[in-house]
Design an enzyme around this catalytic site. Structure first.
Site, PDB file in Angstrom:
ATOM      1  N   ASN A  34      -0.849  50.376   4.364  1.00 39.80           N
ATOM      2  CA  ASN A  34       0.029  48.803   4.664  1.00 39.80           C
ATOM      3  C   ASN A  34      -0.244  48.356   3.483  1.00 39.80           C
ATOM      4  OD1 ASN A  34      -3.286  47.772   2.533  1.00 39.80           O
ATOM      5  ND2 ASN A  34      -3.454  49.371   4.232  1.00 39.80           N
ATOM      6  N   PRO A  67     -13.874  56.671   8.665  1.00 33.06           N
ATOM      7  CA  PRO A  67     -15.067  56.168   8.592  1.00 33.06           C
ATOM      8  C   PRO A  67     -15.073  54.532   8.184  1.00 33.06           C
ATOM      9  CG  PRO A  67     -14.454  56.970   6.966  1.00 33.06           C
ATOM     10  CD  PRO A  67     -13.688  57.974   7.848  1.00 33.06           C
ATOM     11  N   ASP A  68     -15.842  53.217   9.133  1.00 26.01           N
ATOM     12  CA  ASP A  68     -15.998  52.219   8.617  1.00 26.01           C
ATOM     13  C   ASP A  68     -16.503  52.371   7.659  1.00 26.01           C
ATOM     14  OD1 ASP A  68     -16.391  49.434   8.193  1.00 26.01           O
ATOM     15  OD2 ASP A  68     -16.011  49.318  10.392  1.00 26.01           O
ATOM     16  N   ILE A  69     -16.006  52.178   6.707  1.00 24.01           N
ATOM     17  CA  ILE A  69     -16.735  52.209   4.779  1.00 24.01           C
ATOM     18  C   ILE A  69     -18.218  51.250   4.823  1.00 24.01           C
ATOM     19  CG2 ILE A  69     -16.504  51.552   2.251  1.00 24.01           C
ATOM     20  CD1 ILE A  69     -13.360  52.938   3.034  1.00 24.01           C
ATOM     21  N   PHE A 128     -13.883  41.837   4.171  1.00 22.47           N
ATOM     22  CA  PHE A 128     -12.613  40.435   4.433  1.00 22.47           C
ATOM     23  C   PHE A 128     -12.483  40.633   5.578  1.00 22.47           C
ATOM     24  CE2 PHE A 128     -10.207  38.185   0.743  1.00 22.47           C
ATOM     25  CZ  PHE A 128     -11.350  38.716  -0.429  1.00 22.47           C
ATOM     26  N   LYS A 150     -16.677  40.551  13.597  1.00 18.97           N
ATOM     27  CA  LYS A 150     -16.526  41.558  12.307  1.00 18.97           C
ATOM     28  C   LYS A 150     -18.273  41.056  11.627  1.00 18.97           C
ATOM     29  CE  LYS A 150     -11.999  42.901  11.848  1.00 18.97           C
ATOM     30  NZ  LYS A 150     -10.838  42.601  11.276  1.00 18.97           N
TER      31      LYS A 150
HETATM   32  O1  PMT Z   1      -4.022  43.848  -1.723  1.00 21.31           O
HETATM   33  P1  PMT Z   1      -3.623  42.776  -1.598  1.00 21.31           P
HETATM   34  O2  PMT Z   1      -2.419  42.649  -1.668  1.00 21.31           O
HETATM   35  O3  PMT Z   1      -4.175  41.342  -2.864  1.00 21.31           O
HETATM   36  O4  PMT Z   1      -4.118  42.049  -0.648  1.00 21.31           O
HETATM   37  C1  PMT Z   1      -5.155  41.708  -0.189  1.00 21.31           C
HETATM   38  C2  PMT Z   1      -5.810  41.729   1.237  1.00 21.31           C
HETATM   39  C3  PMT Z   1      -4.472  40.674   2.318  1.00 21.31           C
HETATM   40  C4  PMT Z   1      -5.533  43.099   1.505  1.00 21.31           C
HETATM   41  C5  PMT Z   1      -7.180  41.268   1.739  1.00 21.31           C
HETATM   42  O5  PMT Z   1      -7.748  40.072   0.802  1.00 21.31           O
HETATM   43  C6  PMT Z   1      -8.302  42.277   2.314  1.00 21.31           C
HETATM   44  O6  PMT Z   1      -7.986  41.209   3.975  1.00 21.31           O
HETATM   45  N1  PMT Z   1      -8.805  43.007   2.757  1.00 21.31           N
HETATM   46  C7  PMT Z   1      -9.467  43.606   4.061  1.00 21.31           C
HETATM   47  C8  PMT Z   1      -7.793  43.677   5.239  1.00 21.31           C
HETATM   48  C9  PMT Z   1      -8.217  44.736   6.246  1.00 21.31           C
HETATM   49  O7  PMT Z   1      -8.548  45.957   6.446  1.00 21.31           O
HETATM   50  O8  PMT Z   1      -8.778  43.773   7.154  1.00 21.31           O
HETATM   51  P2  PMT Z   1      -9.941  44.318   8.027  1.00 21.31           P
HETATM   52  O9  PMT Z   1     -10.318  43.725   8.936  1.00 21.31           O
HETATM   53  O10 PMT Z   1      -9.270  45.736   9.123  1.00 21.31           O
HETATM   54  O11 PMT Z   1     -11.320  44.877   7.631  1.00 21.31           O
HETATM   55  C10 PMT Z   1     -12.687  44.742   7.763  1.00 21.31           C
HETATM   56  C11 PMT Z   1     -13.710  45.116   6.434  1.00 21.31           C
HETATM   57  O12 PMT Z   1     -13.666  45.587   6.471  1.00 21.31           O
HETATM   58  C12 PMT Z   1     -12.882  44.524   5.185  1.00 21.31           C
HETATM   59  O13 PMT Z   1     -13.524  44.830   4.379  1.00 21.31           O
HETATM   60  C13 PMT Z   1     -11.766  46.011   5.608  1.00 21.31           C
HETATM   61  O14 PMT Z   1     -12.394  46.294   3.548  1.00 21.31           O
HETATM   62  C14 PMT Z   1     -13.605  46.768   5.600  1.00 21.31           C
HETATM   63  N2  PMT Z   1     -12.779  48.129   6.472  1.00 21.31           N
HETATM   64  C15 PMT Z   1     -12.076  48.808   7.320  1.00 21.31           C
HETATM   65  C16 PMT Z   1     -11.793  49.294   7.978  1.00 21.31           C
HETATM   66  C17 PMT Z   1     -12.543  50.718   7.436  1.00 21.31           C
HETATM   67  N3  PMT Z   1     -12.334  51.765   7.756  1.00 21.31           N
HETATM   68  N4  PMT Z   1     -13.794  50.215   6.306  1.00 21.31           N
HETATM   69  C18 PMT Z   1     -13.532  49.706   6.250  1.00 21.31           C
HETATM   70  O15 PMT Z   1     -14.867  49.145   4.878  1.00 21.31           O
END
Ligand code: PMT
Length: 407
Positions: free
Chosen positions: A216, A311-313, A330, A344
């Site tokens: 991404n 895995p969901d970290i 985030f 979430k």
């Molecule tokens: O890096 P930049 O260009 O500055 O952009 C920043 C960003 C847009 C990437 C950042 O601000 C952001 O939104 N990061 C989270 C993006 C994301 O994957 O969101 P999510 O809705 O899919 O995940 C929710 C949360 O679970 C996040 O905290 C993510 O880190 C965490 N996660 C998701 C999937 C996974 N397998 N493990 C995780 O830990």
């Protein structure tokens, strides 16, 4: 009349730079107020500043010798590298001119003040003062932005009559606002001292074959802005980062990973002792079920890619968090963003979640600025307007600290 509590800077050491503008005379009042608030104030004056006010004035007001000469006996070496810059709680640039701002933005260290700013890792606060046109000039605006993106803090200039005879923006901010900003900066600088902060940052890559992967557009900027801010507040910071072209700030430990599974393993290894975990990484939710050691050859037929979940970290961090560890996530969403983010927050048992919008072309991904909403509890909500990611990082850490204090 509104009651303003007196400023309290007892026990604080400040290095205060005075620049060469007519506002230098007002800076004398600020230095006096800083000393009255209890700070140990050490003044550096640029050559131009000494044209407006003499060093003797600042010496008398600060009750300390005033530093003017980069090459004076023992002065530059002692101050810039081993002396005051180390001892000081913050560096304050008062009456910053367009010229000094440009030097700071470009890292030009041709006088004692700009050398000290370049040499410090302590917080830097700038109160600019100049003619409106000079302030509005795109070069100055771009320099201000560059400095802000690097984490330099500003006290907004005031508006009114200027020495050049014009009326407009560019007056040195008032004494009260400058002292309040300094108090905030020095308080923040120590608030995470002795604490470990763990941050995930950037994208992950999930390889299909040696030459292709799923990923991404995350650049890692948001994660590094958070790392810079946490380090600036005294934390011991570790960033587990996916591939990025950005350089982490000094004093931050970076663990470089590529895949979500590597990120998961690195996070779990570094989790013990963590007081604050922030998941800013854009982790791939899925990876190809099969990896081909050799490049998959092109054929006329279409292909089906089978994916399996990663895995969901952050969910694992939540479940295995060290005692008292605060977990902030985030959420990057295209639609129904707050509703999905609240889901979430609950599902991953987060203490707060930062919602940002993604759209075609990326939105928050890869951008210099971000506009977010922080959600917590059943209805806690704070909107952070569009700003450089360094500013968003500061707002998030402010909110996190407030939530931790009231937990
Ligand atoms: O890096 P930049 O260009 O500055 O952009 C920043 C960003 C847009 C990437 C950042 O601000 C952001 O939104 N990061 C989270 C993006 C994301 O994957 O969101 P999510 O809705 O899919 O995940 C929710 C949360 O679970 C996040 O905290 C993510 O880190 C965490 N996660 C998701 C999937 C996974 N397998 N493990 C995780 O830990």
């Amino acid at each position: 009349m509104k009651f303003e509590p007196p400023h309290d800077l007892r026990g604080r050491t400040l290095l205060v730079g005075i620049c060469g503008g007519i506002a230098a005379y007002k800076c004398a009042g600020v230095v006096s107020a800083l000393r009255q608030a209890g700070a140990d104030v050490h003044v550096i004056m640029t050559d131009a500043a000494q044209r407006f006010v003499t060093p003797l004035t600042f010496q008398a007001l600060s009750n300390n010798p005033v530093h003017t000469d980069m090459f004076g006996e023992g002065t530059a070496w002692e101050i810039a590298h081993i002396g005051l810059v180390r001892k000081t709680d913050a560096l304050v640039v008062l009456g910053a001119t367009a010229n000094t701002l440009a030097k700071l933005a470009y890292g030009i260290a041709d006088n004692l003040l700009t050398t000290c700013v370049l040499a410090t890792r302590k917080p830097v606060l700038v109160a600019a003062a100049m003619n409106t046109q000079m302030l509005d000039a795109s070069a100055t605006q771009e320099n201000l932005r560059t400095l802000q993106e690097r984490g330099v803090l500003f006290v907004e200039p005031g508006s009114g009559f200027l020495a050049c005879g014009e009326t407009g923006e560019g007056r040195l901010a008032n004494e009260h606002d400058i002292l309040s900003a300094i108090e905030l900066v020095v308080r923040r600088a120590h608030e995470l001292e002795g604490e470990r902060v763990l941050i995930t940052s950037g994208p992950t890559r999930e390889f299909i074959d040696p030459s292709r992967f799923l990923s991404n557009p995350s650049s890692g900027l948001m994660g590094l802005a958070l790392a810079t801010e946490a380090r600036g507040r005294g934390a011991q910071v570790t960033v587990v980062s996916g591939p990025t072209s950005l350089r982490a700030p000094a004093d931050v430990t970076v663990v470089s990973v590529t895949t979500a599974r590597e990120m998961h393993a690195a996070v779990m290894e570094h989790l013990p002792g963590t007081a604050l975990f922030i998941g800013a990484a854009a982790v791939a939710d899925f990876r190809p079920a099969e990896y081909s050691d050799t490049k998959i050859k092109k054929s006329g037929a279409g292909r089906t890619l089978v994916l399996e979940p990663n895995p969901d970290i952050i969910a694992d961090v939540s479940a295995h968090r060290p005692p008292g560890c605060f977990v902030a996530g985030f959420a990057a969403e295209t639609d129904e963003i707050e509703r999905r983010a609240r889901e979430k927050l609950t599902a991953k048992r987060l203490d707060c979640v930062v919602v940002n919008r993604i759209d075609i072309g990326g939105g928050a991904f890869g951008a210099r600025d971000n506009e977010v909403t922080i959600l917590w509890g059943s209805d806690g909500r704070e909107a952070v307007t569009r700003a450089p990611k360094s500013v968003v990082a500061a707002a998030l850490l402010d909110r996190i600290q407030q939530l931790r204090r009231h937990a």
